[in-house]
Design an enzyme around this catalytic site. Structure first.
Site, mmCIF file in Angstrom:
data_model
loop_
_atom_site.group_PDB
_atom_site.id
_atom_site.type_symbol
_atom_site.label_atom_id
_atom_site.label_comp_id
_atom_site.label_asym_id
_atom_site.label_seq_id
_atom_site.Cartn_x
_atom_site.Cartn_y
_atom_site.Cartn_z
ATOM 1 N N ILE A 54 10.427 3.338 -11.371
ATOM 2 C CA ILE A 54 10.304 4.125 -10.142
ATOM 3 C C ILE A 54 11.706 4.354 -9.592
ATOM 4 O O ILE A 54 12.455 3.411 -9.348
ATOM 5 C CB ILE A 54 9.428 3.390 -9.099
ATOM 6 C CG1 ILE A 54 7.967 3.321 -9.588
ATOM 7 C CG2 ILE A 54 9.523 4.075 -7.737
ATOM 8 C CD1 ILE A 54 7.231 4.650 -9.662
ATOM 9 N N LYS A 55 12.053 5.634 -9.407
ATOM 10 C CA LYS A 55 13.390 5.976 -8.917
ATOM 11 C C LYS A 55 13.395 6.030 -7.390
ATOM 12 O O LYS A 55 12.561 6.697 -6.784
ATOM 13 C CB LYS A 55 13.816 7.343 -9.447
ATOM 14 C CG LYS A 55 14.385 7.305 -10.841
ATOM 15 C CD LYS A 55 14.656 8.694 -11.338
ATOM 16 C CE LYS A 55 16.116 9.034 -11.352
ATOM 17 N NZ LYS A 55 16.372 10.305 -12.059
ATOM 18 N N LEU A 56 14.344 5.326 -6.818
ATOM 19 C CA LEU A 56 14.510 5.278 -5.355
ATOM 20 C C LEU A 56 15.949 5.619 -5.010
ATOM 21 O O LEU A 56 16.874 5.238 -5.733
ATOM 22 C CB LEU A 56 14.198 3.869 -4.836
ATOM 23 C CG LEU A 56 12.812 3.298 -5.140
ATOM 24 C CD1 LEU A 56 12.805 1.797 -4.888
ATOM 25 C CD2 LEU A 56 11.753 3.970 -4.284
#
Length: 305
Positions: free
Chosen positions: A109-111
């Protein structure tokens, strides 16, 4: 391109998804996302948001059929300063992948690497076993905070750092190891290896093959098809420029950053402040464009347009 170059992993972001969603080849995915959003019902806004999340996951699932490793899927950049919002959205994306029969071990998951994003990553990793890829990373402070948060992977941006120095300085060309983006990632890599952090360093956003070669030996690199094509034409043996052994011998000091010191150190780096805020604005703008496109698909026919 994935089938041609056979990478281990692949990444998406709002700009890439927006471009792909407009290609004729992928209209079936857009139609499926629209149908999903409508099926769940709710307000127009909720239907569009659900369709958007589903579209990201559908693209991710298609990519996973073609790679052995993990795909990165990005949380809406408009949540970059909302820790709880990012956690909630990340868990929603993981649930959507689960519905598609894909386990969280194959997803990153890219944050955004804001303080709030990094803390969201810490919670997702420690409490939910969700692997995170911290993106839009430009400063050493961001890298230190990510390491302390125990996230799976960081994506320090090489090319966008170079862009800033070229735009804001007198020097217009940089060779390999002199490139400010290369220097930034080299320092981060050395720091992580010297102090035994498990977080993977994945250099990203390259502008030329020279930058890639100068970071040979880095844990991972994410490279565009265009630059992979250029590299595939070259037949030279590359010697790693980064190594754990050399990193352990370097003279960096270990530092600890709480929120106040993180904000101060990050703020001292003008390039990082400007590129982080610019990156968030651009990804957010593309998310808005994507939603606008989905809205037209979902509701314009009903309104008789």
């Amino acid at each position: 391109a994935i089938e041609e170059y056979k990478p281990l992993d692949a990444t998406t972001n709002p700009s890439l998804i927006l471009a792909a969603a407009q290609m004729p080849a992928y209209q079936k995915l857009v139609d499926d996302a629209v149908a999903y959003g409508k099926k769940l019902g709710g307000s127009e806004e909720e239907q569009i948001k659900n369709a958007s999340d589903k579209l990201f996951v559908l693209f991710g699932a298609e990519i996973l059929k073609r790679i052995p490793g993990r795909v990165s899927t990005e949380v809406d950049a408009r949540l970059s300063f909302d820790k709880e919002g990012m956690i909630q959205r990340a868990r929603r994306l993981i649930d959507l992948y689960k519905e598609a029969g894909i386990g969280k071990d194959r997803i990153l998951i890219k944050l955004s690497s804001t303080w709030e994003g990094i803390q969201a990553g810490k919670v997702l990793e420690a409490e939910h076993g969700i692997h995170c890829n911290m993106t839009l990373l430009f400063s050493f402070a961001q890298a230190v905070a990510c390491a302390e948060a125990g996230v799976t992977l960081i994506s320090p941006f090489v090319g966008r750092i170079l862009d800033w120095y070229v735009a804001n300085g007198d020097k217009k060309t940089y060779e390999g190891s002199e490139d400010p983006g290369v220097k930034s990632v080299t320092k981060i890599y050395n720091y992580y290896k010297k102090f035994g952090y498990k977080t993977i360093v994945m250099g990203a956003s390259f502008r030329n093959t020279g930058e890639i070669k100068a970071l040979t030996g880095c844990d991972y690199l994410t490279i565009s098809p265009k630059l992979l094509a250029e590299l595939s034409k070259e037949h030279v043996k590359l010697t790693p420029t980064l190594s754990v052994k050399e990193a352990q011998a370097c003279d960096l000091e270990k530092i600890h950053l709480d929120e106040k010191s993180f904000r101060w150190h990050h703020n001292e780096d003008q390039m990082a402040v400007e590129k982080l805020s610019d990156g968030i604005r651009k990804f957010a703008a593309d998310a808005v464009k994507l939603e606008r496109m989905l809205k037209e698909r979902m509701f314009s026919a009903e309104n008789g347009k």
